[in-house]
Design a protein around this motif. Structure first.
Motif, mmCIF file in Angstrom:
data_model
loop_
_atom_site.group_PDB
_atom_site.id
_atom_site.type_symbol
_atom_site.label_atom_id
_atom_site.label_comp_id
_atom_site.label_asym_id
_atom_site.label_seq_id
_atom_site.Cartn_x
_atom_site.Cartn_y
_atom_site.Cartn_z
ATOM 1 N N VAL B 67 54.672 35.373 37.181
ATOM 2 C CA VAL B 67 53.679 36.282 36.622
ATOM 3 C C VAL B 67 52.723 36.693 37.749
ATOM 4 N N PRO B 68 52.705 37.977 38.113
ATOM 5 C CA PRO B 68 51.815 38.399 39.201
ATOM 6 C C PRO B 68 50.355 38.359 38.763
ATOM 7 N N ILE B 69 49.525 37.756 39.574
ATOM 8 C CA ILE B 69 48.093 37.733 39.282
ATOM 9 C C ILE B 69 47.320 38.088 40.549
ATOM 10 N N GLY B 70 46.139 38.634 40.343
ATOM 11 C CA GLY B 70 45.274 38.949 41.470
ATOM 12 C C GLY B 70 43.840 38.629 41.115
ATOM 13 N N VAL B 71 43.068 38.238 42.106
ATOM 14 C CA VAL B 71 41.659 37.961 41.871
ATOM 15 C C VAL B 71 40.854 38.645 42.966
ATOM 16 N N SER B 72 39.705 39.179 42.562
ATOM 17 C CA SER B 72 38.847 39.872 43.511
ATOM 18 C C SER B 72 37.403 39.573 43.132
ATOM 19 N N VAL B 73 36.602 39.158 44.111
ATOM 20 C CA VAL B 73 35.211 38.790 43.854
ATOM 21 C C VAL B 73 34.307 39.799 44.553
ATOM 22 N N ASP B 74 33.283 40.268 43.824
ATOM 23 C CA ASP B 74 32.327 41.204 44.415
ATOM 24 C C ASP B 74 31.469 40.456 45.426
ATOM 25 N N SER B 75 31.692 40.740 46.697
ATOM 26 C CA SER B 75 30.931 40.057 47.747
ATOM 27 C C SER B 75 31.082 40.823 49.046
ATOM 28 N N ALA B 76 30.004 40.854 49.831
ATOM 29 C CA ALA B 76 30.048 41.530 51.128
ATOM 30 C C ALA B 76 30.745 40.669 52.177
ATOM 31 N N MET B 77 30.986 39.400 51.847
ATOM 32 C CA MET B 77 31.572 38.435 52.786
ATOM 33 C C MET B 77 30.789 38.397 54.106
ATOM 34 N N THR B 78 29.487 38.201 53.972
ATOM 35 C CA THR B 78 28.611 38.028 55.125
ATOM 36 C C THR B 78 27.977 36.636 55.037
ATOM 37 N N GLU B 79 27.178 36.308 56.033
ATOM 38 C CA GLU B 79 26.510 34.994 56.039
ATOM 39 C C GLU B 79 25.690 34.785 54.762
ATOM 40 N N ASP B 81 26.020 36.494 51.773
ATOM 41 C CA ASP B 81 26.694 36.785 50.511
ATOM 42 C C ASP B 81 28.192 36.601 50.708
ATOM 43 N N ASN B 82 28.688 35.428 50.343
ATOM 44 C CA ASN B 82 30.116 35.200 50.558
ATOM 45 C C ASN B 82 30.714 34.295 49.496
ATOM 46 N N VAL B 83 32.021 34.265 49.496
ATOM 47 C CA VAL B 83 32.782 33.445 48.557
ATOM 48 C C VAL B 83 33.429 32.308 49.348
ATOM 49 N N LYS B 84 33.234 31.087 48.893
ATOM 50 C CA LYS B 84 33.866 29.941 49.556
ATOM 51 C C LYS B 84 35.314 29.791 49.104
ATOM 52 N N SER B 85 35.491 29.694 47.809
ATOM 53 C CA SER B 85 36.845 29.500 47.322
ATOM 54 C C SER B 85 36.961 29.928 45.865
ATOM 55 N N VAL B 86 38.190 30.148 45.467
ATOM 56 C CA VAL B 86 38.499 30.553 44.096
ATOM 57 C C VAL B 86 39.626 29.662 43.590
ATOM 58 N N ILE B 87 39.462 29.126 42.386
ATOM 59 C CA ILE B 87 40.571 28.395 41.776
ATOM 60 C C ILE B 87 41.120 29.205 40.599
ATOM 61 N N GLN B 122 48.763 32.087 26.832
ATOM 62 C CA GLN B 122 47.575 31.267 27.111
ATOM 63 C C GLN B 122 46.541 32.070 27.903
ATOM 64 N N ASN B 123 45.399 31.426 28.136
ATOM 65 C CA ASN B 123 44.369 32.022 28.969
ATOM 66 C C ASN B 123 44.548 31.589 30.417
ATOM 67 N N VAL B 124 44.400 32.563 31.312
ATOM 68 C CA VAL B 124 44.340 32.278 32.738
ATOM 69 C C VAL B 124 42.885 32.444 33.156
ATOM 70 N N VAL B 125 42.393 31.490 33.945
ATOM 71 C CA VAL B 125 40.985 31.476 34.324
ATOM 72 C C VAL B 125 40.872 31.529 35.842
ATOM 73 N N ALA B 126 39.944 32.338 36.334
ATOM 74 C CA ALA B 126 39.620 32.355 37.763
ATOM 75 C C ALA B 126 38.158 31.955 37.903
ATOM 76 N N VAL B 127 37.885 31.015 38.803
ATOM 77 C CA VAL B 127 36.523 30.557 39.035
ATOM 78 C C VAL B 127 36.229 30.657 40.525
ATOM 79 N N ALA B 128 35.128 31.328 40.860
ATOM 80 C CA ALA B 128 34.764 31.526 42.263
ATOM 81 C C ALA B 128 33.505 30.741 42.582
ATOM 82 N N LYS B 129 33.555 30.028 43.703
ATOM 83 C CA LYS B 129 32.365 29.324 44.192
ATOM 84 C C LYS B 129 31.779 30.150 45.334
ATOM 85 N N MET B 130 30.524 30.579 45.154
ATOM 86 C CA MET B 130 29.874 31.433 46.144
ATOM 87 C C MET B 130 29.172 30.575 47.198
ATOM 88 N N GLY B 131 28.876 31.219 48.335
ATOM 89 C CA GLY B 131 28.212 30.509 49.424
ATOM 90 C C GLY B 131 26.857 29.949 49.022
#
Lengths: 107, 151
Positions: B67-79, B81-87, B122-131
């Protein structure tokens, strides 16, 4: 167990471009949930780790569980500022490593 | 293959993951409660906020094996404003945890795609941990025609 990995990296880019990288490796990703004909559990055997580096510095990694499909596919982005070489590494449950490289010219 | 310090580290990390998740084979199924426990551990206590993250899944997956899935987090990816990881979690799979993406500032954008197995609808969940320690979450239902964790 796993065949030669395939990666798609643009050959050229301009400084500051965000490029998309696609990777694929052939692997059955045995989940450990299945049973054979005699009803015995088939042991888990998956790629559990992927690491991408650019000029030796880690840019992206993934910790993979059995819920990822066979022949795991990964797509991600990298913002490139200078020319360099990507290294892609896959590691399976037995500790076997598979890797490949791709170069990009930025300028 | 040449063993570099980096690859040695990677193997070490992989070993840790294996030790955490490679326990005895059982056929028990994950529940939304299991997923919630994983989210709690991942978020470090921060309350997940819906929004600022988009999870792309098919509405109907005919083949749960891929099943193809994609995740995208709104972030500038700078010092700042950034995303550490996504599960990514599948609440109705034998095991809820599916994959963890670890991002860096070099990514430019916090987005990744892969293909996953879904045993049933079922439900698929994406969780992002921000900087900054905040946590974002998205949840999509996927209807599965043929389950993908056969046994």
């Amino acid at each position: 167990m796993a065949s030669k990995p395939r990666v798609k990296v643009p050959k050229k880019a301009s400084p500051g471009d965000v490029i998309t990288i696609k990777t694929l490796i052939s692997h059955k990703m045995e989940s450990g949930q299945r049973k054979d004909k005699e009803g015995n559990p088939i042991p888990r055997m998956i790629i559990n780790r992927f690491v991408a580096t650019l000029n030796g510095k880690e840019v992206f990694s993934a910790d993979i569980d059995p819920g990822v499909s066979a022949n795991p596919y990964l797509e991600f982005s990298v913002k490139v500022e200078e020319s360099g070489t990507f290294n892609f590494l896959w590691v399976d449950d037995e500790g076997s490593e598979y890797s490949t490289e791709a170069s990009i010219t930025v300028g | 293959m040449k063993v570099t310090r980096r690859s040695a580290l990677a193997v070490g990390a992989g070993g840790v993951v294996f030790a955490m998740f490679g326990g005895p084979t059982t056929k028990s199924w994950a529940t939304p409660e299991d997923a919630a426990a994983i989210i709690k551990e991942f978020s470090g206590g921060a309350e997940p906020v819906m929004g600022g993250i988009s999870l792309t899944t098919p509405e109907i997956a005919e083949n749960g094996n891929t099943v193809p899935i994609g995740v995208s987090v709104d972030s500038a990816m700078t010092e700042d404003d950034n995303v550490k990881s996504v599960i990514i979690l599948a609440e109705g799979n034998p095991r809820a945890d599916v994959i963890r993406f670890n991002f860096s500032l070099a990514n430019g954008v916090a987005a990744a795609k892969t293909r996953i197995r879904l045993a049933k609808t079922q439900n698929v969940v994406a969780v992002a941990k921000m900087g900054d320690g905040s946590v974002r979450m998205a949840r999509n239902q996927v209807k599965v025609t043929i389950g993908g964790c056969g046994g």
